[in-house]
Design an enzyme around this catalytic site. Structure first.
Site, PDB file in Angstrom:
ATOM      1  N   ASP A  79     -13.839  11.578   3.373  1.00  0.00           N
ATOM      2  CA  ASP A  79     -12.507  11.023   3.157  1.00  0.00           C
ATOM      3  C   ASP A  79     -11.759  11.900   2.160  1.00  0.00           C
ATOM      4  OD1 ASP A  79     -10.624   8.524   3.271  1.00  0.00           O
ATOM      5  OD2 ASP A  79     -10.796   9.048   1.145  1.00  0.00           O
ATOM      6  N   TYR A  84      -4.819  14.643  -3.011  1.00  0.00           N
ATOM      7  CA  TYR A  84      -5.947  14.983  -3.889  1.00  0.00           C
ATOM      8  C   TYR A  84      -5.938  16.466  -4.292  1.00  0.00           C
ATOM      9  CZ  TYR A  84      -7.734  10.472  -2.183  1.00  0.00           C
ATOM     10  OH  TYR A  84      -7.881   9.149  -1.847  1.00  0.00           O
ATOM     11  N   LYS A 112      -4.886  11.711   4.622  1.00  0.00           N
ATOM     12  CA  LYS A 112      -3.825  10.708   4.450  1.00  0.00           C
ATOM     13  C   LYS A 112      -2.448  11.359   4.253  1.00  0.00           C
ATOM     14  CE  LYS A 112      -7.405   8.163   2.026  1.00  0.00           C
ATOM     15  NZ  LYS A 112      -8.082   9.083   1.090  1.00  0.00           N
ATOM     16  N   HIS A 145      -1.002   6.724   3.322  1.00  0.00           N
ATOM     17  CA  HIS A 145      -1.705   6.533   2.044  1.00  0.00           C
ATOM     18  C   HIS A 145      -1.220   5.278   1.299  1.00  0.00           C
ATOM     19  CE1 HIS A 145      -4.058   9.158  -1.023  1.00  0.00           C
ATOM     20  NE2 HIS A 145      -4.302   7.878  -1.228  1.00  0.00           N
TER      21      HIS A 145
END
Ligand code: NDP
Ligand code: 1BO
Length: 344
Positions: A79, A84, A112, A145
């Site tokens: 994931d 990120y 996402k 997200h």
């Protein structure tokens, strides 16, 4: 003494064969049991592993963690997310894992759509950027997200004027087009409330396959789990260990069950999520923990312990959105309730 031809020897041989057969059957059953637990099936018919590696805040350790998870620990699901800032590291690890013999089709890779791309015209470009960073031709799972839309270059946390109206219907239509174009196998959402899921279901031609939500014994998120199950939407539990904010691993009921079952607290927390029917995505950058976190098959939390774990009174989200969206002084999100609304 019995000889090869006397009746006693025949009975003995038959018994031995029966025993061998029952061992083979038992092994087969265990294998089927393990396989059945290891994967869930999505509305689309695609399979998704019940444990995946989380990568938020894995930083410069990302590539090593992802490679270790796939090649050494047997994970088949990772994931990640544009936000990120580590997708290129994930991509490097995926490439190395495939060079080591793992087939692309064995892997379920999820990413996402971040809030600054949550507008219909930005969905496809964002997905193409993610594919480029991950060095993949297609993605298994693409999730919205947050049900929030931000201006390009929005402040962190956003300031007045940074937050745009979230065009759920328009964004979802473009997510559906990604499936139709063969760029994404499944689409879903994260951090939606019950009201938002119901609204999405009214306009969706392709139902969300997955809803990623915070879920652990300290935030059971019962209502969301229930509504997702009702619609066949698979729940993916994030922050299953309490993230960095809540020390669930030292919660007395968790340590008690762990000691009783001779498992670690982390394993008990992960297994609890699986037994609720969810895919669980613990994050770790440490090899021993990455391995430990997937040793959650071929054993079960007994019903009474499962109920005890499900009865922690102090229920609160670790992901209130404070670090991402709350701007106490100027808003527009002045607290977690502004982020989540009055809904769960
Ligand atoms: P987790 O609940 O997975 O907890 C991670 C923390 O637990 C880290 O500090 C990690 O440290 C530690 N840890 C991991 N395994 C063990 C173990 N066996 N024993 C002791 N400590 C351990 O938190 P996350 O918030 O990271 O959630 C998991 C994933 O879910 C994220 O990484 C992300 O992929 C996803 N997520 C999605 C969100 C969304 O909005 N959609 C929001 C939050 C998370 P260390 O790494 O040092 O081992
Ligand atoms: C950066 C967003 C929170 C974790 O998914």
């Amino acid at each position: 003494m019995a000889t090869a031809h006397d009746p006693l020897s025949v009975i003995h041989e038959v018994r031995q064969q029966q025993q061998q057969l029952s061992v083979i059957q038992e092994v087969q059953q265990q294998k089927e049991h393990a396989e059945a637990q290891y994967y869930f099936t999505l509305l689309s018919g695609h399979k998704i592993p019940s444990v995946g590696l989380g990568t938020w805040r894995s930083g410069s350790f990302t590539a090593k963690a992802v490679f270790t998870a796939i090649v050494q620990a047997g994970y088949r699901h990772v994931d990640t997310a544009q936000e990120y800032g580590i997708q290129e590291e994930v991509g490097k690890a995926l490439k190395a894992a495939m060079q080591a013999g793992i087939k692309r089709e064995e892997l379920v890779i999820a990413s996402k759509l971040w809030c600054t791309d949550s507008a219909p015209d930005k969905v496809k470009p964002a997905l193409l950027k993610t594919l480029k960073e991950l060095e993949l031709e297609d993605l298994d799972l693409f999730l919205i997200h947050w049900p929030i839309s931000l201006k390009n270059g929005a402040h962190k946390p956003p300031e007045p004027g940074d937050v745009l109206e979230f065009d759920m219907e328009g964004v979802w239509k473009e997510m559906e087009n990604l499936v139709r174009d063969g760029l994404v196998k499944d689409i879903g959402v994260c951090n939606f409330t019950v009201k938002q899921i119901n609204r999405l279901l009214e306009c969706a031609h392709i139902k969300p396959a997955v809803c990623q939500i915070e879920m652990h014994p300290g935030w059971r998120n019962d209502k969301m789990l229930q509504v997702c199950k009702k619609h066949g939407i698979h729940v993916m539990a994030f922050s299953p260990l309490g993230s960095t904010k809540r020390d669930l691993m030292h919660e007395p009921v968790v340590t008690k069950v762990a000691n009783k079952l001779n498992k670690t607290p982390a394993q008990v927390l992960i297994r609890w999520g699986i037994q609720r029917g969810a895919t669980v995505i613990p994050k770790s950058i440490h090899k021993e923990r990455i391995i430990e976190n997937i040793q959650v098959f071929n054993w079960k939390i007994p019903e009474e312990d499962f109920q005890a774990l499900s009865s922690i009174k102090d229920q609160w989200r670790t992901m209130g959105g404070e670090i991402l969206f709350v701007n106490e002084k100027h808003g527009p999100y002045k607290n977690a309730t502004d982020v989540w609304g009055d809904d769960e």
